[in-house]
Design a protein around this motif. Sequence first.
Motif, PDB file in Angstrom:
ATOM      1  N   TYR A 101      52.476   5.080 -21.956  1.00  0.00           N
ATOM      2  CA  TYR A 101      51.219   4.825 -21.283  1.00  0.00           C
ATOM      3  C   TYR A 101      49.926   6.177 -22.141  1.00  0.00           C
ATOM      4  N   CYS A 102      48.487   5.741 -21.771  1.00  0.00           N
ATOM      5  CA  CYS A 102      47.747   7.130 -21.707  1.00  0.00           C
ATOM      6  C   CYS A 102      46.352   6.613 -20.987  1.00  0.00           C
ATOM      7  N   VAL A 103      46.156   7.698 -20.267  1.00  0.00           N
ATOM      8  CA  VAL A 103      45.859   7.766 -19.091  1.00  0.00           C
ATOM      9  C   VAL A 103      45.019   8.973 -19.327  1.00  0.00           C
ATOM     10  N   ASP A 104      43.085   8.480 -18.539  1.00  0.00           N
ATOM     11  CA  ASP A 104      42.203   9.805 -18.713  1.00  0.00           C
ATOM     12  C   ASP A 104      42.739  10.955 -18.417  1.00  0.00           C
ATOM     13  N   ALA A 105      42.897  12.046 -18.467  1.00  0.00           N
ATOM     14  CA  ALA A 105      43.242  12.954 -18.025  1.00  0.00           C
ATOM     15  C   ALA A 105      42.585  14.159 -16.430  1.00  0.00           C
ATOM     16  N   LEU A 106      41.423  13.228 -16.390  1.00  0.00           N
ATOM     17  CA  LEU A 106      40.307  13.775 -15.954  1.00  0.00           C
ATOM     18  C   LEU A 106      40.496  13.398 -14.478  1.00  0.00           C
ATOM     19  N   THR A 107      40.690  11.439 -14.798  1.00  0.00           N
ATOM     20  CA  THR A 107      40.356  10.361 -13.916  1.00  0.00           C
ATOM     21  C   THR A 107      41.719   9.681 -13.614  1.00  0.00           C
ATOM     22  N   GLY A 108      42.449   9.593 -14.408  1.00  0.00           N
ATOM     23  CA  GLY A 108      44.169   8.990 -14.808  1.00  0.00           C
ATOM     24  C   GLY A 108      43.473   7.763 -14.036  1.00  0.00           C
ATOM     25  N   ASP A 109      42.927   6.806 -15.395  1.00  0.00           N
ATOM     26  CA  ASP A 109      41.847   5.911 -15.406  1.00  0.00           C
ATOM     27  C   ASP A 109      43.108   5.134 -16.829  1.00  0.00           C
ATOM     28  N   LEU A 110      43.930   4.306 -16.734  1.00  0.00           N
ATOM     29  CA  LEU A 110      44.525   3.697 -18.233  1.00  0.00           C
ATOM     30  C   LEU A 110      43.367   3.832 -19.289  1.00  0.00           C
ATOM     31  N   ARG A 111      43.889   4.304 -20.449  1.00  0.00           N
ATOM     32  CA  ARG A 111      43.576   3.676 -21.636  1.00  0.00           C
ATOM     33  C   ARG A 111      43.946   2.714 -22.724  1.00  0.00           C
ATOM     34  N   TRP A 112      45.401   3.070 -22.436  1.00  0.00           N
ATOM     35  CA  TRP A 112      46.135   1.704 -23.126  1.00  0.00           C
ATOM     36  C   TRP A 112      47.601   1.970 -22.930  1.00  0.00           C
ATOM     37  N   SER A 113      47.917   0.776 -22.784  1.00  0.00           N
ATOM     38  CA  SER A 113      49.792   1.079 -21.901  1.00  0.00           C
ATOM     39  C   SER A 113      50.309   0.164 -23.545  1.00  0.00           C
ATOM     40  N   ARG A 114      51.626   0.125 -24.306  1.00  0.00           N
ATOM     41  CA  ARG A 114      51.966  -0.472 -24.953  1.00  0.00           C
ATOM     42  C   ARG A 114      53.566  -0.757 -24.284  1.00  0.00           C
ATOM     43  N   HIS A 115      54.551  -1.873 -24.341  1.00  0.00           N
ATOM     44  CA  HIS A 115      55.510  -2.181 -23.684  1.00  0.00           C
ATOM     45  C   HIS A 115      56.535  -1.594 -25.504  1.00  0.00           C
ATOM     46  N   ILE A 116      57.534  -1.013 -24.598  1.00  0.00           N
ATOM     47  CA  ILE A 116      58.942  -0.596 -25.906  1.00  0.00           C
ATOM     48  C   ILE A 116      59.461  -2.092 -25.875  1.00  0.00           C
ATOM     49  N   GLU A 117      59.556  -2.879 -26.926  1.00  0.00           N
ATOM     50  CA  GLU A 117      60.648  -3.666 -26.446  1.00  0.00           C
ATOM     51  C   GLU A 117      61.660  -3.289 -27.288  1.00  0.00           C
ATOM     52  N   SER A 118      62.257  -2.034 -27.331  1.00  0.00           N
ATOM     53  CA  SER A 118      63.833  -1.255 -27.709  1.00  0.00           C
ATOM     54  C   SER A 118      63.889  -0.646 -26.510  1.00  0.00           C
ATOM     55  N   GLY A 119      63.528  -0.925 -26.106  1.00  0.00           N
ATOM     56  CA  GLY A 119      64.063  -0.274 -24.029  1.00  0.00           C
ATOM     57  C   GLY A 119      63.052   1.169 -23.985  1.00  0.00           C
ATOM     58  N   THR A 120      63.618   1.594 -22.693  1.00  0.00           N
ATOM     59  CA  THR A 120      62.957   2.231 -22.334  1.00  0.00           C
ATOM     60  C   THR A 120      62.556   3.734 -23.265  1.00  0.00           C
ATOM     61  N   ALA A 121      60.826   3.988 -23.232  1.00  0.00           N
ATOM     62  CA  ALA A 121      60.428   5.097 -23.958  1.00  0.00           C
ATOM     63  C   ALA A 121      60.636   6.991 -22.974  1.00  0.00           C
ATOM     64  N   THR A 122      61.248   7.429 -23.824  1.00  0.00           N
ATOM     65  CA  THR A 122      62.213   8.180 -22.978  1.00  0.00           C
ATOM     66  C   THR A 122      61.690  10.111 -23.314  1.00  0.00           C
ATOM     67  N   SER A 123      60.464   9.978 -24.576  1.00  0.00           N
ATOM     68  CA  SER A 123      59.681  11.359 -24.740  1.00  0.00           C
ATOM     69  C   SER A 123      59.016  11.388 -25.439  1.00  0.00           C
ATOM     70  N   GLN A 124      57.517  12.179 -26.248  1.00  0.00           N
ATOM     71  CA  GLN A 124      57.244  12.100 -26.896  1.00  0.00           C
ATOM     72  C   GLN A 124      56.658  13.539 -27.617  1.00  0.00           C
ATOM     73  N   VAL A 125      56.089  13.778 -28.593  1.00  0.00           N
ATOM     74  CA  VAL A 125      55.388  14.666 -29.334  1.00  0.00           C
ATOM     75  C   VAL A 125      54.373  14.447 -29.852  1.00  0.00           C
ATOM     76  N   MET A 126      53.305  15.526 -30.102  1.00  0.00           N
ATOM     77  CA  MET A 126      51.907  14.419 -30.704  1.00  0.00           C
ATOM     78  C   MET A 126      51.337  15.480 -31.739  1.00  0.00           C
TER      79      MET A 126
END
Length: 358
Positions: A71-96
């Motif tokens: 998920y990507c949400v707005d940091a101030l409001t929590g509103d959803l900006r986008w989401s992406r289904h990970i077809e190969s399994g659960t998204a576990t961690s991320q780095v920018m």
Amino acid sequence: MGTGRAAFLACILLAGCGEQPLPGGTRGIREFPPRQPPAVVWVFRTGGMVGASPVIDSGSVYFGSWDENIYCVDALTGDLRWSRHIESGTATSQVMTPAALVCTSTGGLLLGLSPETGEELWRVPLSDGTPGFPSASGGVVYIGGESGLNAIDASTGIILWSSGTGGAVTAAPAVLGGNVFAACQDGAVRAHDSSTGRIEWLYQTGAPVLSGPVAGDGDIFFGSCDSCVYSLDAATGALNWRFETMGQVTASPVLTGDLLLAGSTDGRLYAIERASGTERWRYATDGWIWSAPVLVMETAVFGSYDGCLYAVNTRTGREVWSLPTDAIIHCSPVSAGGLLFFGSFDGGLYALETPATP
């Protein structure tokens, strides 16, 4: 989400470590009435547990859930900006990185996504099972797997090198002075040359190392399932000191001034003098601590398996406030833009007001 997958997350980092009960009566004594916890600004609910720390960048919060979405949400409001289904399994961690938002999946994929839209830019199938936790430096993503450490170009997804180890690399590597430090389930920490992957030195502990190393001032610090926190010389791997706790040390330690803060499955957060390895203070909760603290001015904020988020004064070890949630807090909080963000096994990502200095 099936019960098998839920159970997997609950014990993913326990692989190779025998469970230990908490010592009796661990709850920290409050030496003065704690403040009220900071206000909850918003909560974003998902369909699965949120077990990994979020990433905050340019006013957005990125995080994965065990409902198989990132998920990507707005940091101030929590509103959803986008989401992406990970077809190969659960998204576990991320780095920018400057080139992409890089995330992992339990299906063995490393994905480079557009931070703006979630569009897939590249993917790397990792052949050795579920990947570990990534870190990034100089446009390169370093990530471990079941059999070794990989260096991947963050712009293209091209594998630059792979280096075998004696066990799975499950924690995020640390980078310092041309070396990458990887902790392994075979109980060793290895220093790899960041350009070639060649192993420069190895230090062996007495049990699996699931704690991501942290580097600073020519030393590296990490915990082991042998119940100890270690300080090594980053250039040589020589032992500076070893500090013993009453439980497995699985969370990454954090440096603050002359102290190293480390949580343990004995339910305690320890403040250790970084130069000598001497204990300064300890604070006890009622659950395992797998959450590395985030520093907010003079407070260390961290989660516990007792379902509470705690803030402790780093000078005194006294509780400043605590906030109960409905489930385990496994991941480390993140502070940005005047807010505190953390995920819970109750399926929520929380945003709190940043507390004032005690």
